[in-house]
Design an enzyme around this catalytic site. Structure first.
Site, PDB file in Angstrom:
ATOM      1  NE  ARG A  41      28.558  22.202   0.829  1.00 39.83           N
ATOM      2  CZ  ARG A  41      29.614  22.600   0.361  1.00 39.83           C
ATOM      3  NH1 ARG A  41      29.673  23.308  -0.726  1.00 39.83           N
ATOM      4  NH2 ARG A  41      29.639  21.209   0.006  1.00 39.83           N
ATOM      5  CG  ASN A  54      -1.300  -1.001   7.516  1.00 42.29           C
ATOM      6  OD1 ASN A  54      -0.012  -1.504   7.363  1.00 42.29           O
ATOM      7  ND2 ASN A  54      -2.496  -0.370   8.081  1.00 42.29           N
ATOM      8  CG  ASN A  93      36.382  41.812   8.096  1.00 32.70           C
ATOM      9  OD1 ASN A  93      35.484  41.785   8.913  1.00 32.70           O
ATOM     10  ND2 ASN A  93      36.522  42.129   7.493  1.00 32.70           N
ATOM     11  CD  GLU A  97      -6.607  -9.120  10.236  1.00 37.05           C
ATOM     12  OE1 GLU A  97      -5.916  -8.206   9.258  1.00 37.05           O
ATOM     13  OE2 GLU A  97      -6.549  -9.545  11.079  1.00 37.05           O
ATOM     14  NE  ARG A 122      -1.973  -1.780   2.872  1.00 37.71           N
ATOM     15  CZ  ARG A 122      -2.728  -2.579   4.576  1.00 37.71           C
ATOM     16  NH1 ARG A 122      -3.429  -2.335   4.666  1.00 37.71           N
ATOM     17  NH2 ARG A 122      -1.595  -3.243   5.321  1.00 37.71           N
ATOM     18  CG  ASN A 181      -4.909  -7.235  16.566  1.00 33.60           C
ATOM     19  OD1 ASN A 181      -4.357  -6.888  17.590  1.00 33.60           O
ATOM     20  ND2 ASN A 181      -4.609  -8.223  15.748  1.00 33.60           N
TER      21      ASN A 181
HETATM   22  C1  UD1 Z   1      -2.168  -6.711  11.401  1.00 33.75           C
HETATM   23  C2  UD1 Z   1      -3.695  -7.459  11.481  1.00 33.75           C
HETATM   24  C3  UD1 Z   1      -4.590  -7.047  11.787  1.00 33.75           C
HETATM   25  C4  UD1 Z   1      -4.383  -5.898  13.139  1.00 33.75           C
HETATM   26  C5  UD1 Z   1      -3.561  -4.810  12.787  1.00 33.75           C
HETATM   27  C6  UD1 Z   1      -2.649  -3.913  13.476  1.00 33.75           C
HETATM   28  C7  UD1 Z   1      -2.849  -9.762  10.994  1.00 33.75           C
HETATM   29  C8  UD1 Z   1      -3.684 -11.180  10.056  1.00 33.75           C
HETATM   30  N1  UD1 Z   1      -3.664  -8.653  10.812  1.00 33.75           N
HETATM   31  O1  UD1 Z   1      -3.010  -6.217   9.773  1.00 33.75           O
HETATM   32  O2  UD1 Z   1      -5.445  -7.803  12.321  1.00 33.75           O
HETATM   33  O3  UD1 Z   1      -5.647  -4.805  12.759  1.00 33.75           O
HETATM   34  O4  UD1 Z   1      -2.306  -5.720  11.659  1.00 33.75           O
HETATM   35  O5  UD1 Z   1      -1.723  -2.972  12.467  1.00 33.75           O
HETATM   36  O6  UD1 Z   1      -1.879 -10.074  11.521  1.00 33.75           O
HETATM   37  N2  UD1 Z   1       4.904  -9.263   8.334  1.00 33.75           N
HETATM   38  C9  UD1 Z   1       5.900 -10.060   7.852  1.00 33.75           C
HETATM   39  N3  UD1 Z   1       5.831 -11.056   7.107  1.00 33.75           N
HETATM   40  C10 UD1 Z   1       4.531 -11.455   6.341  1.00 33.75           C
HETATM   41  C11 UD1 Z   1       3.565 -10.757   6.391  1.00 33.75           C
HETATM   42  C12 UD1 Z   1       3.873  -9.365   7.617  1.00 33.75           C
HETATM   43  O7  UD1 Z   1       6.858  -9.433   7.963  1.00 33.75           O
HETATM   44  O8  UD1 Z   1       4.634 -12.689   5.530  1.00 33.75           O
HETATM   45  C13 UD1 Z   1       4.508  -8.169   8.359  1.00 33.75           C
HETATM   46  C14 UD1 Z   1       4.342  -6.906   8.329  1.00 33.75           C
HETATM   47  O9  UD1 Z   1       6.149  -6.069   7.589  1.00 33.75           O
HETATM   48  C15 UD1 Z   1       3.879  -5.307   9.133  1.00 33.75           C
HETATM   49  C16 UD1 Z   1       3.432  -6.570  10.186  1.00 33.75           C
HETATM   50  O10 UD1 Z   1       4.051  -7.704  10.040  1.00 33.75           O
HETATM   51  O11 UD1 Z   1       5.694  -4.774   9.829  1.00 33.75           O
HETATM   52  C17 UD1 Z   1       1.861  -6.436   9.988  1.00 33.75           C
HETATM   53  O12 UD1 Z   1       1.316  -6.687   8.831  1.00 33.75           O
HETATM   54  P1  UD1 Z   1       0.922  -5.831   7.777  1.00 33.75           P
HETATM   55  O13 UD1 Z   1       0.651  -6.485   6.109  1.00 33.75           O
HETATM   56  O14 UD1 Z   1       0.172  -4.126   7.953  1.00 33.75           O
HETATM   57  O15 UD1 Z   1      -0.317  -6.101   8.392  1.00 33.75           O
HETATM   58  P2  UD1 Z   1      -2.191  -5.801   8.860  1.00 33.75           P
HETATM   59  O16 UD1 Z   1      -2.464  -6.323   7.134  1.00 33.75           O
HETATM   60  O17 UD1 Z   1      -1.724  -4.072   9.296  1.00 33.75           O
HETATM   61 CA    CA Z   2       0.549  -2.853   9.614  1.00 35.15          CA
END
Ligand code: UD1
Ligand code: CA
Length: 459
Positions: free
Chosen positions: A339, A234, A383, A162, A21, A177
């Site tokens: 700088r 996000n 100066n 979700e 996103r 959450n």
């Molecule tokens: C997630 C939660 C959601 C919550 C929200 C809060 C899940 C399925 N959903 O959604 O319930 O409300 O966070 O901010 O957990 N990441 C990994 N590996 C992966 C996928 C994600 O390391 O395979 C990491 C991402 O880099 C990120 C974090 O996990 O830092 C959260 O992932 P993201 O895709 O942002 O989850 P949300 O859709 O925000």
């Molecule tokens: Ca997130």
């Protein structure tokens, strides 16, 4: 039961995702806000907890993200590679695999929540020791994008849905959450093994662990937290909002410490900046990176300081100062550009339309107008005339100019480096100085003036 002992508590930080996103070539957690990457903000909030281990799960741009994690100087930090981003549950499992045997409780924290504070994490770490899982929940104005918290009739948490999987009724739930949890390690590991990908995104959701635990009769508790401390980032809009909150916090901290901020709305301060008491920040200033400002200084209006060091009582007006250091009571601007590698000693002055690079300007020395000083060592009480420059670059190499104490460089001089101007020496206006000038000498380099009487009248 009491709170988990810190030497039995570890954290897993999820930072493997790309962050689609964001529409960026840079992994989401590497985006900077208020002077630090998002990942760094999260790790800085974790550091004071003194955990047994911190595991950062990396994936997209793994090397860069791991390098950034190392910069945070958190004790006992390791990184683990999640080769394919199969979901937050899968990522957590990769992190768990690295924990040593003594770890009995685990915090799971996303890498995209830069507003986290140590206090919020302490609450999560210490709260309700009896629950198998504790999760931070929050009630945003707009719950869009977040997992919704589902309670049973008795008010107990039974699951997280979700947004992409939610029914109309579930979407209406305001409590969401925050994505930060504390789990009993063994129960978490067992539940992660039961995750499937039977959902709208085809991923292993960490959030499904909640209903799995509840199904096994374990207790799950929700701990409410202010949205302003746990909101996720996000997209670029949320990044800007987070930046606003972080800068606001930094400004409030400075004002509490005795700094006058004339207009907080146009003053941009990164989280790592320090400013001494009775300093005034005039409107339109950006204080970035590791900038430090002493006491009773005046900054602004309209100045940008990046990794700058400004000492007590100095003034910086309408200027850019990048990795330069300004001594006590020194005067900068308006419209100066200092700088990297520049040092102004006590009461020195870099005035209007003056640029300096890798230059020291000694105590009470002045370059009041229209000058360039590069690779120069300038003594005290010098100066440096209007319109004069050090010619430090011959097209191949940079050369040094040395100007000793008490020298007077006339206006519109070219000091062709390498060149040395002796103590107390004077150079005449308009000179191109290519040879060293001894102490106390006058050096003059210009053609004789011709004056033709009556010429103008005859024309
Ligand atoms: C997630 C939660 C959601 C919550 C929200 C809060 C899940 C399925 N959903 O959604 O319930 O409300 O966070 O901010 O957990 N990441 C990994 N590996 C992966 C996928 C994600 O390391 O395979 C990491 C991402 O880099 C990120 C974090 O996990 O830092 C959260 O992932 P993201 O895709 O942002 O989850 P949300 O859709 O925000
Ligand atoms: Ca997130």
């Amino acid at each position: 039961m009491t709170a988990p002992r810190r030497d039995e508590l570890a954290a897993v930080v999820l930072a493997a995702g790309m962050g689609t996103r964001f529409r960026s070539d840079v992994a989401k957690v590497m985006h900077r806000v208020a002077g630090r990457t998002m990942l760094r903000h999260v790790l800085d909030a974790l550091r004071p907890l003194g955990l047994r281990q911190v595991v950062v799960v990396v994936g997209h741009q793994a090397q860069e993200v791991a390098g950034e994690a190392a910069q945070a100087e958190v004790d006992h930090l390791v990184t683990v590679l999640q080769e394919e981003q199969l979901g937050t549950g899968h990522a957590t499992a990769q992190g768990l695999a690295l924990l040593d045997d003594a770890v009995r409780h685990v915090l799971v924290v996303p890498g995209d929540t830069p507003l986290l504070t140590p206090a919020t994490l302490e609450r999560l770490a210490d709260g309700d020791g009896e629950a198998t899982a504790t999760l931070l929940t929050t009630e945003p104005e707009d719950p869009g994008g977040y997992g919704r918290i589902i309670h049973d009739d008795a008010g107990a948490v039974v699951g997280i849905v979700e947004e992409t999987d939610a029914s109309g009724e579930e979407l209406a739930v305001r409590e969401v959450n925050a994505g930060m949890y504390r789990f009993e390690r063994a129960a978490l590991a067992a539940s992660l093994r039961q995750l499937d990908t039977d959902n709208a995104q085809g991923e292993q959701y960490l959030t499904d662990v909640v209903s799995i635990l509840v199904g096994r009769g374990e207790t799950v508790r929700a701990l409410p937290a202010p949205f302003s401390e746990v909101s996720g980032v996000n997209d670029r809009g949320e990044l800007a909002t987070a930046g606003h909150v972080l800068r606001q916090r930094a400004l409030e901290r400075l004002m509490r410490q005795g700094v006058t901020v004339i207009d907080p709305a146009t003053t941009y301060v990164d989280v790592g900046v320090t400013v001494g008491r009775d300093t005034v920040l005039l409107p339109g200033c950006l204080l970035e990176g590791d900038t430090t400002v002493g006491e009773r200084a005046t900054i602004g209006p309209y100045s940008r300081l990046v990794d700058a060091h400004v000492e007590d009582g100095a003034r910086v007006a309408q200027s850019h100062v990048i990795a330069a250091s300004i001594g006590p009571q020194a005067d900068v601007g308006p419209f100066a550009y200092l700088r990297p590698g520049t040092r102004l000693e006590r009461r020195a002055k870099a005035g209007a339309f003056v640029e300096m690079k890798n230059t020291t300007l000694g105590e009470a020395s002045k370059a009041p107008h229209l000058a360039y000083l590069g690779d120069a060592r300038v003594g005290r009480n010098v100066n440096f005339g209007a319109g004069s420059i050090t010619v430090n670059y011959d097209g191949f190499d940079k050369h040094e100019t040395v100007i000793e104490d008490g020298a007077f460089v006339g206006s519109d001089n070219m000091l062709v480096a390498p060149v040395h101007i002796g103590r107390g020496a004077v150079t005449g206006a308009g000179s191109v100085i290519t040879h060293d000038v001894p102490d106390d000498a006058l050096a003059l380099e210009r053609s004789e003036q011709r004056t033709l009487a009556g010429w103008a009248a005859r024309r």
